[in-house]
Design a protein around this motif. Structure first.
Motif, PDB file in Angstrom:
ATOM      1  N   ALA A  15       0.836  -1.205   0.000  1.00  0.00           N
ATOM      2  CA  ALA A  15       0.000   0.000   0.000  1.00  0.00           C
ATOM      3  C   ALA A  15       0.870   1.254   0.000  1.00  0.00           C
ATOM      4  N   LEU A  16       1.906   1.261   0.808  1.00  0.00           N
ATOM      5  CA  LEU A  16       2.812   2.407   0.856  1.00  0.00           C
ATOM      6  C   LEU A  16       3.586   2.551  -0.451  1.00  0.00           C
ATOM      7  N   SER A  17       4.013   1.432  -1.015  1.00  0.00           N
ATOM      8  CA  SER A  17       4.724   1.473  -2.297  1.00  0.00           C
ATOM      9  C   SER A  17       3.832   2.039  -3.393  1.00  0.00           C
ATOM     10  N   THR A  18       2.572   1.631  -3.416  1.00  0.00           N
ATOM     11  CA  THR A  18       1.622   2.139  -4.404  1.00  0.00           C
ATOM     12  C   THR A  18       1.396   3.639  -4.214  1.00  0.00           C
ATOM     13  N   TYR A  19       1.252   4.069  -2.963  1.00  0.00           N
ATOM     14  CA  TYR A  19       1.047   5.485  -2.655  1.00  0.00           C
ATOM     15  C   TYR A  19       2.237   6.317  -3.147  1.00  0.00           C
ATOM     16  N   ILE A  20       3.448   5.858  -2.852  1.00  0.00           N
ATOM     17  CA  ILE A  20       4.649   6.585  -3.275  1.00  0.00           C
ATOM     18  C   ILE A  20       4.756   6.585  -4.797  1.00  0.00           C
ATOM     19  N   GLN A  21       4.453   5.457  -5.430  1.00  0.00           N
ATOM     20  CA  GLN A  21       4.511   5.358  -6.892  1.00  0.00           C
ATOM     21  C   GLN A  21       3.560   6.357  -7.545  1.00  0.00           C
ATOM     22  N   GLU A  22       2.346   6.488  -7.008  1.00  0.00           N
ATOM     23  CA  GLU A  22       1.377   7.451  -7.559  1.00  0.00           C
ATOM     24  C   GLU A  22       1.889   8.878  -7.423  1.00  0.00           C
ATOM     25  N   ARG A  23       2.455   9.208  -6.260  1.00  0.00           N
ATOM     26  CA  ARG A  23       2.959  10.563  -6.047  1.00  0.00           C
ATOM     27  C   ARG A  23       4.139  10.868  -6.977  1.00  0.00           C
TER      28      ARG A  23
END
Length: 99
Positions: A15-23
């Protein structure tokens, strides 16, 4: 833009990896000269007030950009780090402007 994640002293979070990837994808859309990013997520047990550390290093033409932050949550650390990188990218974008 390729993004490499490294988790140090903490569990891997999709979830954190996805959040950072989107940003970071938003940054890549705005600044087309970005090549890659190295993201380091760390946990420091000694710092009880904060201890959630996010380091991001951006690769682009010229010197690399680096920002880090230490907050209460990883999301706050990511937001602060990306905010610092945006400020650096704005300064760098002025160099690449064609007059």
């Amino acid at each position: 833009m390729t993004v490499n994640f490294q988790y140090v002293n903490t569990d891997v979070s999709e979830a954190l990896s996805t959040y950072i990837q989107e940003r970071l994808d938003k940054l890549a859309n705005k600044y087309e000269f970005l090549i890659s990013a190295q993201v380091y997520i760390k946990h420091n047990d000694k710092n009880h007030d904060a201890g959630k550390i996010c380091n991001i290093e951006l690769s682009l033409p010229g010197p690399r950009l680096f920002a880090t932050s230490n907050e209460h949550t990883y999301e706050l650390a990511v937001n602060q780090t990306i905010s610092d990188l945006k400020r650096q990218l704005e300064k760098r974008k002025e160099i690449y402007k064609v007059y």
